[in-house]
Design an enzyme around this catalytic site. Sequence first.
Site, PDB file in Angstrom:
ATOM      1  N   SER A 124     -18.661  -3.919  47.631  1.00 36.35           N
ATOM      2  CA  SER A 124     -17.881  -4.728  47.019  1.00 36.35           C
ATOM      3  C   SER A 124     -18.725  -5.634  46.063  1.00 36.35           C
ATOM      4  CB  SER A 124     -16.787  -5.155  47.681  1.00 36.35           C
ATOM      5  OG  SER A 124     -17.159  -5.944  48.702  1.00 36.35           O
ATOM      6  N   CYS A 136     -10.963   0.722  50.340  1.00 34.70           N
ATOM      7  CA  CYS A 136     -12.221  -0.058  50.926  1.00 34.70           C
ATOM      8  C   CYS A 136     -12.638  -0.942  50.189  1.00 34.70           C
ATOM      9  CB  CYS A 136     -13.168   1.240  51.519  1.00 34.70           C
ATOM     10  SG  CYS A 136     -13.997   0.774  53.043  1.00 34.70           S
ATOM     11  N   ILE A 191     -14.835   3.306  56.993  1.00 39.82           N
ATOM     12  CA  ILE A 191     -16.594   3.111  56.882  1.00 39.82           C
ATOM     13  C   ILE A 191     -16.794   1.787  56.718  1.00 39.82           C
ATOM     14  CG2 ILE A 191     -18.425   3.950  55.746  1.00 39.82           C
ATOM     15  CD1 ILE A 191     -16.914   6.527  54.966  1.00 39.82           C
ATOM     16  N   HIS A 196     -10.786   5.456  53.514  1.00 39.55           N
ATOM     17  CA  HIS A 196     -11.005   6.270  52.385  1.00 39.55           C
ATOM     18  C   HIS A 196     -10.485   7.523  52.402  1.00 39.55           C
ATOM     19  CE1 HIS A 196     -15.242   4.874  51.015  1.00 39.55           C
ATOM     20  NE2 HIS A 196     -15.003   4.017  52.194  1.00 39.55           N
ATOM     21  N   GLU A 250      -9.743   9.683  50.306  1.00 43.65           N
ATOM     22  CA  GLU A 250     -10.497  10.677  49.472  1.00 43.65           C
ATOM     23  C   GLU A 250     -11.258  11.577  50.293  1.00 43.65           C
ATOM     24  OE1 GLU A 250     -11.383   7.787  49.433  1.00 43.65           O
ATOM     25  OE2 GLU A 250     -13.516   7.646  49.527  1.00 43.65           O
TER      26      GLU A 250
HETATM   27  N1  GLN Z   1     -18.338  -2.921  53.634  1.00 43.70           N
HETATM   28  C1  GLN Z   1     -18.134  -2.692  52.134  1.00 43.70           C
HETATM   29  C2  GLN Z   1     -17.962  -4.103  51.426  1.00 43.70           C
HETATM   30  O1  GLN Z   1     -17.854  -4.916  51.690  1.00 43.70           O
HETATM   31  C3  GLN Z   1     -16.860  -1.662  52.124  1.00 43.70           C
HETATM   32  C4  GLN Z   1     -17.089  -0.292  52.687  1.00 43.70           C
HETATM   33  C5  GLN Z   1     -16.477   0.817  51.893  1.00 43.70           C
HETATM   34  O2  GLN Z   1     -16.175   0.656  50.841  1.00 43.70           O
HETATM   35  N2  GLN Z   1     -16.575   2.050  52.724  1.00 43.70           N
HETATM   36  O3  GLN Z   1     -17.775  -3.800  50.086  1.00 43.70           O
END
Ligand code: GLN
Length: 198
Positions: A58, A88, A145, A181, A183
């Site tokens: 992100s 996510c 994840i 996720h 997808e």
């Molecule tokens: N930990 C990631 C973040 O802070 C997000 C993880 C993901 O999109 N699988 O952006």
Amino acid sequence: MVRSSSNNSAKTVGVLALQGAFASHELVFETLGVNCREVRTPQDLGQVDALVLPGGESTTISQLLESSELFEPVKKSVHEGMPVFGTCAGMILLSKKILDGRADQLSFEAIDIEVQRNAYGRQVDSFEADIEVKTFSSPFHAVFIRAPRISKLGPSVTVLAELEEDAVLARQNNVMVASFHPELSHDDRIHRLFLKEI
Ligand code: GLN
């Protein structure tokens, strides 16, 4: 002859394609027969009826949104009611408040949730879990994840699925978010749920 159509075969779903897991979302929409377009510029955004913000990193996506001059147009479209689905990292970008973010990390403040980044552990601690989703007749196998955790949610947010006590799939008006996720599960039910709103 041009016919108007109320089904989503006539609509185009955009997938923000700056970084992260955008290609897997596109595959799901393609197998569903939905027009899909990668969004990298404000011009691309103008061609789509809905937008998916994928998982990824992100902080990086936030920087790329600024450098591509997409941040403000996406924010405007989302606040004007464009259907958007953040998964996510995409959920982090849509949230009202980010905990453990970078100081300069931006968010669209489009859904009344507070999220804590990487709250379920580091990459090595990624996991899968079966979750019950409202209206689904069987569990959805969800892949988490380095997932963000929804640590607070406001009264106008509807929870669609929980993992233990935490909301992991939620909606507020035109904004849907998942901390996992969808997808990656070879199960298109959550994408179809999103398409119903378009
Ligand atoms: N930990 C990631 C973040 O802070 C997000 C993880 C993901 O999109 N699988 O952006």
